[in-house]
Design an enzyme around this catalytic site. Structure first.
Site, PDB file in Angstrom:
ATOM      1  N   GLY A 422       0.831  -1.205   0.000  1.00  0.00           N
ATOM      2  CA  GLY A 422       0.000   0.000   0.000  1.00  0.00           C
ATOM      3  C   GLY A 422       0.859   1.246   0.000  1.00  0.00           C
ATOM      4  O   GLY A 422       2.047   1.225   0.328  1.00  0.00           O
ATOM      5  N   GLY A 425       0.219   8.743   2.824  1.00  0.00           N
ATOM      6  CA  GLY A 425       0.849  10.053   2.919  1.00  0.00           C
ATOM      7  C   GLY A 425       2.163  10.046   3.653  1.00  0.00           C
ATOM      8  O   GLY A 425       2.909  11.010   3.591  1.00  0.00           O
ATOM      9  N   GLY A 427       4.418   7.250   3.569  1.00  0.00           N
ATOM     10  CA  GLY A 427       5.386   6.335   2.990  1.00  0.00           C
ATOM     11  C   GLY A 427       4.727   5.201   2.223  1.00  0.00           C
ATOM     12  O   GLY A 427       3.502   5.121   2.115  1.00  0.00           O
ATOM     13  N   THR A 428       5.582   4.324   1.666  1.00  0.00           N
ATOM     14  CA  THR A 428       5.120   3.143   0.930  1.00  0.00           C
ATOM     15  C   THR A 428       5.474   1.900   1.730  1.00  0.00           C
ATOM     16  O   THR A 428       6.577   1.781   2.255  1.00  0.00           O
ATOM     17  CB  THR A 428       5.788   3.085  -0.462  1.00  0.00           C
ATOM     18  OG1 THR A 428       5.488   4.286  -1.176  1.00  0.00           O
ATOM     19  CG2 THR A 428       5.278   1.885  -1.253  1.00  0.00           C
ATOM     20  N   ASP A 541      -4.478   9.294  12.622  1.00  0.00           N
ATOM     21  CA  ASP A 541      -5.059   8.938  11.321  1.00  0.00           C
ATOM     22  C   ASP A 541      -5.860   7.637  11.445  1.00  0.00           C
ATOM     23  O   ASP A 541      -5.617   6.675  10.727  1.00  0.00           O
ATOM     24  CB  ASP A 541      -3.950   8.797  10.270  1.00  0.00           C
ATOM     25  CG  ASP A 541      -4.499   8.785   8.844  1.00  0.00           C
ATOM     26  OD1 ASP A 541      -5.666   9.188   8.646  1.00  0.00           O
ATOM     27  OD2 ASP A 541      -3.772   8.365   7.929  1.00  0.00           O
TER      28      ASP A 541
END
Length: 742
Positions: A422, A425, A427-428, A541
């Site tokens: 995934g 906002g 990081g990956t 979040d």
């Protein structure tokens, strides 16, 4: 000359057949991709026009029409895409560079009025989107809070009021701030939120009647912006750019993948024989490029032409012997010459030169390797690695490890795209497999904003590593020898709660008991962070896509990229506004102050998703029904909450239980944070409701004294009615149990 051997009326069928064939041919031709004629303009002003873009009828692919007009300021021609001036086109990268309007909020010291200009934009999607990699959301001014609202996310930041600390070339919050995009967007609006002291600041700071002080916000090309302190308290930023700044747009052709599009010969856009198709990174549409050894326009028939590697204007690989070939070249072997003394001397000298070159190269490589090792050591120290090692040595048994970069590269197959779990906002996330076969999840974080964050990174990682809760994803370790640290988490195999609720099967196979259990475990995890972690941790979040499910559908809270340690000084607060549409705390949007009650609000939205089976935000519905929380609160106010609850759980669950959970969600969604319950209270309430549901339907398997101890003495009468099989009073029994729990 025709000679008729039969009656002339016999020619009528032949003419009809000819007419039918011509009609079919024209229809077939209409389905093919129209190609530009030689009369189409090739330039407009300083811009070279290349197909699929074009000016005039029949000169462009659908959606790529341009206009060539003269500007009011001069007689020069300017190329326009819609209302935006076009600067250049890149066929290779699928990009265009256009000029985009700046949004502004201006205060007039005479009238004391604030006026707004909105430069937001909606693009055709496909083929155009704002480039995630090449653009930044930029805010300029004094004491300005601005945020951009897109279809799927909200980004923003706030500039500080102390202009004395602003520096040319530094956009770090003093007079200027920037935020990276989290995805390729196709639309956004800009909102300004004046700070409480904005008008007072401008009024006290103005000594000139009629002066105008402005704040600006715009999505623009990152490399095209250089902050200047002269932009503050003036209109210079607007004037310099005449109200427009460059922005990079990505574009694609079609709305299919390469595999699907290539099967439709008539509409396939890669027309040249020597072209190849490249899928868009967004999964919608594709691009065309010339194959290796060819150059030109792949969207035109014979548009990709052979590159002559042997030409004079190209460095020739074998001068005098190079032979150009389609897409390649060859250097045939020469006949070996006879060796003479001169040749031997030349060969000897050449060998010596080669040895010297090899020695220099080896020395250079050794120095570069040492330089790289020094850089890794510097990064390790900057990110608090030494402090982290000391703390780990003092606290044995933490299970926290320091990973090497090479170890993580090998685990992820060089961070291959096929291992991406995934993007977000912060990081990956990649899936990885260590040498011992254990599965891990690796997050490559986005860049850190300042040196203070780097110094505190190691300390914060150690605190996060101490979290030991079955419903919080375990931080196994980190890699600090890279410029931006990487985090290593345990791997959770069953996807996210968002996928579980809103996937292909929807939530029609999820019983209410499972939903209530997931909500309980998620609440317990957040309550642990708020009340038992030391110091307390605010998640920042909370949403269904950040709640993972294991093979037994146990909930695990993840993604602490937006988390902060709760500050001891309440005057400390976040200046960066980030989040997801539908989950953001309205109070946080106004104050930029992240609190534990911000997490409570977001959890309330997750609770609504479990109750209703609906997404938190839906752009396709009517405007007053796009927000799930707003729709739910209106239903609660009008006493029709059962209308929004999922039909499946209404049919197999007790109304009293559902109303209790709905009432809890309403409390979490209070507009004022102080009125919301704590996460500990929420978890306790869900735990009681879960016990009520568990014991309500299996009374014969439980001893009445045991159930009395679990549910309280006030429920004894209800329990006796259930144990004797008297289910006709079912609703009253449930209501009695719930009232006793209150």
């Amino acid at each position: 000359m025709y000679y008729y051997h039969k009656n002339s009326t016999d020619t009528v069928p032949m003419l009809l057949l000819l007419l039918f064939s011509l009609t079919c041919a024209l229809q077939f031709q209409a389905k093919t991709v129209a190609l530009p004629s030689a009369s189409c303009p090739e330039t407009c002003g300083d811009v070279k026009i290349v197909y699929p873009f074009g000016i005039g009828a029949g000169c462009a692919m659908k959606g790529f029409d341009l206009e060539c007009n003269k500007t009011k300021a001069s007689s020069a021609n300017v190329t326009y895409l819609g209302s935006m001036p076009l600067l250049n086109i890149s066929l290779l990268h699928g990009e265009i560079r256009v000029k985009h309007r700046i949004s502004s909020m201006c205060y007039n010291s005479s009238s004391r009025d604030i006026t707004y200009r909105n430069g937001g934009m909606t693009l055709d999607n496909p083929p155009f989107t704002f480039s995630e990699q090449r653009n930044r959301f930029t805010v300029v001014g004094v004491n300005v809070l601005a945020y951009m609202i897109g279809s799927t996310n909200v980004l923003g930041c706030r500039t500080q009021s102390n202009i004395l600390t602003a520096r040319n070339g530094f956009c770090d919050g003093d007079g200027c701030c920037q935020v990276a995009l989290t995805s390729n967007m196709s639309d956004y609006d800009v909102n300004f939120n004046p700070m409480d002291n904005t008008t007072e600041y401008y009024t006290n700071g103005s000594s000139t009647d009629g002066a105008e002080y402005c704040g600006y916000a715009v999505m623009m090309e990152a490399t095209a912006f250089q902050f200047r302190t002269a932009y503050l308290n003036t209109t210079l930023f607007w004037d310099e750019n005449t109200g427009r700044v460059p922005v990079i747009l990505n574009w694609v052709v079609g709305d299919e993948t390469c595999d699907a599009a290539s099967k439709k010969v008539d509409s396939y856009a890669c027309r040249s024989n020597n072209s190849k198709c490249i899928d868009s990174s967004n999964g919608i549409g594709y691009l065309c490029n010339c194959t290796d050894g060819y150059d030109g326009n792949p969207y035109l028939t014979d548009g990709c032409q052979d590159i002559d590697e042997c030409a004079v204007n190209v460095p020739r690989p074998c001068p005098g012997h190079c032979t150009n070939m389609p897409g390649n070249y060859s250097c045939p072997d020469e006949k070996p010459p006879s060796y003479s003394g001169t040749v031997v001397l030349v060969v000897g000298l050449s060998t010596g030169v080669v040895i010297v070159v090899i020695s220099i190269t080896c020395t250079y490589l050794i120095l570069e390797r040492k330089k790289l090792a020094n850089i890794k050591h510097k990064n390790f120290q900057q990110h608090g690695g030494m402090l982290l090692l000391q703390e780990i040595s003092l606290k044995q048994g933490t299970g926290f490890s320091i990973f090497r970069e090479a170890e993580l590269i090998e685990a992820t197959d060089k961070f291959s795209d096929k291992n991406i779990l995934g993007r977000g906002g912060h990081g990956t996330v990649y899936k990885g497999t260590l040498k011992d076969g254990s599965m891990i999840a690796i997050k490559r974080c986005v860049s850190m904003a300042n040196e203070q964050q780097k110094k505190e990174f190691g300390k914060e990682m150690l605190i996060l590593s101490q979290i030991n809760h079955k419903n919080i994803v375990k931080l196994l370790g980190c890699c600090l020898e890279v410029e931006v640290p990487m985090l290593v988490y345990e791997f959770i195999p069953n996807g996210t709660l968002f996928q579980f609720i809103h996937g292909d099967n929807g939530c029609y196979n999820i019983p209410f008991s499972t939903r209530l259990h997931i909500a309980l475990e998620s609440a317990q995890a957040l309550a642990y962070l708020h009340s038992w972690a030391s110091p307390p941790i605010l998640h920042g979040d909370v949403k269904s896509s950040n709640i993972l499910l294991d093979e037994n559908f146990a909930a695990t809270v993840s993604d602490f990229g937006a988390s902060i340690l709760a500050p001891a000084d309440k005057s400390q607060f976040m200046t960066l506004v980030q989040g997801t549409c539908g989950y953001l705390d309205p109070e946080y949007m106004q104050t930029c102050h992240l609190t534990d009650k911000s997490d409570v609000y977001s959890f309330g939205v997750v609770l609504l998703e479990l109750l209703t089976g609906k997404a938190a935000f839906n752009l396709e519905g009517p405007e007053n029904e796009r927000s799930l929380s707003l729709r739910f609160l209106n239903a609660m106010k009008e006493d029709r909450v059962m209308d929004v609850i999922d039909d499946q759980i209404k049919s197999d669950s007790d109304t009293g239980l559902l109303e209790e959970v709905a009432e809890l969600a309403k409390q979490c969604l209070e507009m004022v944070g102080e009125r919301r319950p704590s996460m500990s209270d929420v978890a306790e309430k869900l735990d009681r409701l879960s016990k009520v549901m568990q014991h309500l339907w299996v009374p014969a398997q439980r001893d009445p004294e045991e159930m009395e101890s679990l549910l309280g003495e006030s429920s004894v009468a209800s329990l006796e009615m259930i144990s004797t099989g008297n289910f006709s009073m079912e609703r009253r029994i449930v209501q009695g149990l719930l009232e006793s729990e209150r």
